[in-house]
Design a protein around this motif. Structure first.
Motif, PDB file in Angstrom:
ATOM      1  N   GLU A 122       7.070  -8.625  -8.323  1.00  0.00           N
ATOM      2  CA  GLU A 122       7.333  -8.056  -9.647  1.00  0.00           C
ATOM      3  C   GLU A 122       7.955  -9.096 -10.578  1.00  0.00           C
ATOM      4  O   GLU A 122       7.725  -9.062 -11.781  1.00  0.00           O
ATOM      5  N   ARG A 123       8.728 -10.008  -9.996  1.00  0.00           N
ATOM      6  CA  ARG A 123       9.418 -11.014 -10.805  1.00  0.00           C
ATOM      7  C   ARG A 123       8.585 -12.280 -11.008  1.00  0.00           C
ATOM      8  O   ARG A 123       9.029 -13.219 -11.656  1.00  0.00           O
ATOM      9  N   GLY A 124       7.405 -12.332 -10.406  1.00  0.00           N
ATOM     10  CA  GLY A 124       6.528 -13.478 -10.586  1.00  0.00           C
ATOM     11  C   GLY A 124       6.831 -14.656  -9.681  1.00  0.00           C
ATOM     12  O   GLY A 124       6.388 -15.776  -9.953  1.00  0.00           O
ATOM     13  N   TYR A 125       7.547 -14.427  -8.599  1.00  0.00           N
ATOM     14  CA  TYR A 125       7.860 -15.493  -7.658  1.00  0.00           C
ATOM     15  C   TYR A 125       6.686 -15.679  -6.706  1.00  0.00           C
ATOM     16  O   TYR A 125       5.850 -14.800  -6.555  1.00  0.00           O
ATOM     17  N   LYS A 126       6.671 -16.816  -6.052  1.00  0.00           N
ATOM     18  CA  LYS A 126       5.586 -17.121  -5.125  1.00  0.00           C
ATOM     19  C   LYS A 126       6.137 -17.356  -3.719  1.00  0.00           C
ATOM     20  O   LYS A 126       5.920 -18.402  -3.119  1.00  0.00           O
ATOM     21  N   PHE A 127       6.857 -16.370  -3.204  1.00  0.00           N
ATOM     22  CA  PHE A 127       7.365 -16.472  -1.837  1.00  0.00           C
ATOM     23  C   PHE A 127       6.187 -16.409  -0.864  1.00  0.00           C
ATOM     24  O   PHE A 127       5.163 -15.783  -1.141  1.00  0.00           O
ATOM     25  N   ASN A 128       6.350 -17.045   0.276  1.00  0.00           N
ATOM     26  CA  ASN A 128       5.290 -17.136   1.265  1.00  0.00           C
ATOM     27  C   ASN A 128       5.156 -15.826   2.036  1.00  0.00           C
ATOM     28  O   ASN A 128       5.998 -15.469   2.851  1.00  0.00           O
ATOM     29  N   ARG A 129       4.066 -15.108   1.784  1.00  0.00           N
ATOM     30  CA  ARG A 129       3.795 -13.832   2.454  1.00  0.00           C
ATOM     31  C   ARG A 129       3.689 -14.000   3.969  1.00  0.00           C
ATOM     32  O   ARG A 129       3.979 -13.085   4.734  1.00  0.00           O
ATOM     33  N   GLU A 130       3.283 -15.182   4.407  1.00  0.00           N
ATOM     34  CA  GLU A 130       3.134 -15.450   5.837  1.00  0.00           C
ATOM     35  C   GLU A 130       4.468 -15.348   6.590  1.00  0.00           C
ATOM     36  O   GLU A 130       4.494 -15.212   7.803  1.00  0.00           O
ATOM     37  N   LYS A 131       5.561 -15.438   5.866  1.00  0.00           N
ATOM     38  CA  LYS A 131       6.876 -15.357   6.504  1.00  0.00           C
ATOM     39  C   LYS A 131       7.282 -13.913   6.800  1.00  0.00           C
ATOM     40  O   LYS A 131       8.277 -13.681   7.473  1.00  0.00           O
ATOM     41  N   LEU A 132       6.511 -12.958   6.299  1.00  0.00           N
ATOM     42  CA  LEU A 132       6.812 -11.551   6.550  1.00  0.00           C
ATOM     43  C   LEU A 132       6.261 -11.110   7.891  1.00  0.00           C
ATOM     44  O   LEU A 132       5.237 -11.607   8.347  1.00  0.00           O
ATOM     45  N   ASN A 133       6.937 -10.160   8.490  1.00  0.00           N
ATOM     46  CA  ASN A 133       6.413  -9.481   9.666  1.00  0.00           C
ATOM     47  C   ASN A 133       6.361  -8.001   9.314  1.00  0.00           C
ATOM     48  O   ASN A 133       7.374  -7.305   9.394  1.00  0.00           O
ATOM     49  N   PRO A 134       5.189  -7.513   8.896  1.00  0.00           N
ATOM     50  CA  PRO A 134       5.094  -6.134   8.427  1.00  0.00           C
ATOM     51  C   PRO A 134       5.120  -5.079   9.543  1.00  0.00           C
ATOM     52  O   PRO A 134       5.129  -3.890   9.258  1.00  0.00           O
ATOM     53  N   ASP A 135       5.148  -5.516  10.792  1.00  0.00           N
ATOM     54  CA  ASP A 135       5.142  -4.582  11.914  1.00  0.00           C
ATOM     55  C   ASP A 135       6.560  -4.165  12.272  1.00  0.00           C
ATOM     56  O   ASP A 135       7.099  -4.549  13.309  1.00  0.00           O
ATOM     57  N   PHE A 136       7.179  -3.370  11.398  1.00  0.00           N
ATOM     58  CA  PHE A 136       8.525  -2.887  11.677  1.00  0.00           C
ATOM     59  C   PHE A 136       8.540  -1.370  11.631  1.00  0.00           C
ATOM     60  O   PHE A 136       7.719  -0.746  10.961  1.00  0.00           O
ATOM     61  N   VAL A 137       9.453  -0.819  12.379  1.00  0.00           N
ATOM     62  CA  VAL A 137       9.679   0.623  12.341  1.00  0.00           C
ATOM     63  C   VAL A 137      10.695   0.870  11.227  1.00  0.00           C
ATOM     64  O   VAL A 137      11.813   0.359  11.295  1.00  0.00           O
ATOM     65  N   PRO A 138      10.318   1.613  10.185  1.00  0.00           N
ATOM     66  CA  PRO A 138      11.241   1.840   9.068  1.00  0.00           C
ATOM     67  C   PRO A 138      12.536   2.514   9.512  1.00  0.00           C
ATOM     68  O   PRO A 138      12.548   3.336  10.432  1.00  0.00           O
ATOM     69  N   ALA A 139      13.597   2.143   8.842  1.00  0.00           N
ATOM     70  CA  ALA A 139      14.916   2.687   9.161  1.00  0.00           C
ATOM     71  C   ALA A 139      15.709   2.823   7.869  1.00  0.00           C
ATOM     72  O   ALA A 139      15.274   2.373   6.804  1.00  0.00           O
ATOM     73  N   VAL A 140      16.853   3.437   7.991  1.00  0.00           N
ATOM     74  CA  VAL A 140      17.798   3.517   6.887  1.00  0.00           C
ATOM     75  C   VAL A 140      19.166   3.161   7.449  1.00  0.00           C
ATOM     76  O   VAL A 140      19.597   3.735   8.453  1.00  0.00           O
ATOM     77  N   LEU A 141      19.797   2.181   6.837  1.00  0.00           N
ATOM     78  CA  LEU A 141      21.172   1.836   7.191  1.00  0.00           C
ATOM     79  C   LEU A 141      22.082   2.368   6.094  1.00  0.00           C
ATOM     80  O   LEU A 141      21.623   2.657   4.988  1.00  0.00           O
ATOM     81  N   THR A 142      23.351   2.481   6.400  1.00  0.00           N
ATOM     82  CA  THR A 142      24.290   2.939   5.380  1.00  0.00           C
ATOM     83  C   THR A 142      25.139   1.788   4.886  1.00  0.00           C
ATOM     84  O   THR A 142      25.359   0.806   5.589  1.00  0.00           O
ATOM     85  N   VAL A 143      25.595   1.946   3.663  1.00  0.00           N
ATOM     86  CA  VAL A 143      26.530   1.011   3.043  1.00  0.00           C
ATOM     87  C   VAL A 143      27.510   1.879   2.262  1.00  0.00           C
ATOM     88  O   VAL A 143      27.122   2.906   1.701  1.00  0.00           O
ATOM     89  N   THR A 144      28.747   1.469   2.217  1.00  0.00           N
ATOM     90  CA  THR A 144      29.738   2.289   1.534  1.00  0.00           C
ATOM     91  C   THR A 144      29.751   2.045   0.028  1.00  0.00           C
ATOM     92  O   THR A 144      29.380   0.958  -0.439  1.00  0.00           O
ATOM     93  N   ASP A 145      30.212   3.048  -0.689  1.00  0.00           N
ATOM     94  CA  ASP A 145      30.301   2.914  -2.138  1.00  0.00           C
ATOM     95  C   ASP A 145      31.268   1.804  -2.540  1.00  0.00           C
ATOM     96  O   ASP A 145      31.008   1.058  -3.482  1.00  0.00           O
ATOM     97  N   ARG A 146      32.334   1.635  -1.796  1.00  0.00           N
ATOM     98  CA  ARG A 146      33.283   0.563  -2.140  1.00  0.00           C
ATOM     99  C   ARG A 146      32.699  -0.814  -1.833  1.00  0.00           C
ATOM    100  O   ARG A 146      32.998  -1.781  -2.533  1.00  0.00           O
ATOM    101  N   GLN A 147      31.853  -0.910  -0.821  1.00  0.00           N
ATOM    102  CA  GLN A 147      31.188  -2.177  -0.530  1.00  0.00           C
ATOM    103  C   GLN A 147      30.237  -2.532  -1.670  1.00  0.00           C
ATOM    104  O   GLN A 147      30.213  -3.678  -2.132  1.00  0.00           O
ATOM    105  N   ILE A 148      29.485  -1.554  -2.140  1.00  0.00           N
ATOM    106  CA  ILE A 148      28.561  -1.775  -3.256  1.00  0.00           C
ATOM    107  C   ILE A 148      29.332  -2.209  -4.501  1.00  0.00           C
ATOM    108  O   ILE A 148      28.942  -3.159  -5.188  1.00  0.00           O
ATOM    109  N   GLU A 149      30.430  -1.534  -4.780  1.00  0.00           N
ATOM    110  CA  GLU A 149      31.250  -1.899  -5.942  1.00  0.00           C
ATOM    111  C   GLU A 149      31.823  -3.308  -5.790  1.00  0.00           C
ATOM    112  O   GLU A 149      31.829  -4.084  -6.752  1.00  0.00           O
ATOM    113  N   PHE A 150      32.285  -3.627  -4.572  1.00  0.00           N
ATOM    114  CA  PHE A 150      32.828  -4.967  -4.330  1.00  0.00           C
ATOM    115  C   PHE A 150      31.758  -6.031  -4.555  1.00  0.00           C
ATOM    116  O   PHE A 150      32.002  -7.046  -5.206  1.00  0.00           O
ATOM    117  N   GLU A 151      30.562  -5.798  -4.018  1.00  0.00           N
ATOM    118  CA  GLU A 151      29.485  -6.771  -4.172  1.00  0.00           C
ATOM    119  C   GLU A 151      29.091  -6.942  -5.634  1.00  0.00           C
ATOM    120  O   GLU A 151      28.810  -8.064  -6.077  1.00  0.00           O
TER     121      GLU A 151
END
Length: 143
Positions: A69-98
């Motif tokens: 979307e940003r027009g970058y040319k990252f190497n697609r070959e470096k991806l491994n699309p064979d992953f099992v999707p997951a969801v991790l959690t992050v805290t609201d204070r961690q997001i605010e800190f970052e």
């Protein structure tokens, strides 16, 4: 190494490219392909998932999609699309800190982005993460 919990859309060019490189390094660590960074605390949340490699591959896939979307040319070959999707959690204070951490960097590095981001009211997380209530992570050095 910083594997941002923030949505990558907030990062400036320098931060975005660094995220790609650091997430690739993180994957090498989680796959056992490098000796360095084995005990880096930011990797613990991936390890705790029980599906660390799947999670980092999912993380990288989202960064790659945003790079297109940003027009970058990252190497697609470096991806491994064979992953099992997951969801991790992050805290609201961690997001605010970052976000505050990022704003400090952007204030001098990208004043236009700094100005834009300093006025947002809702901070989004990287697509891998769901935000929950809680404190900042123990690994953060809080001034």
């Amino acid at each position: 190494m910083r594997i941002w919990s923030l949505h990558p859309e907030y990062l400036d060019a320098k931060g975005f490219v660094a995220l790609w490189r650091e997430a690739l390094l993180a994957r090498h660590v989680l796959e056992g392909r490098t000796k360095g960074y084995k005990n880096h605390p930011q990797l613990d949340r991936f390890k705790r998932s029980g599906k660390a490699v799947d999670c980092i591959n999912q993380y990288l896939a989202a960064v790659y999609e945003i790079s297109l979307e940003r027009g970058y040319k990252f190497n697609r070959e470096k991806l491994n699309p064979d992953f099992v999707p997951a969801v991790l959690t992050v805290t609201d204070r961690q997001i605010e800190f970052e976000m505050q951490h990022l704003l400090k960097k952007l204030e001098t590095r990208d004043p236009v982005r700094f100005e834009k981001l300093s006025h947002i009211s809702k901070i989004d997380a990287h697509p891998l993460f769901r935000i929950i209530e809680g404190d900042t992570e123990d690994w953060e050095k809080i001034d």
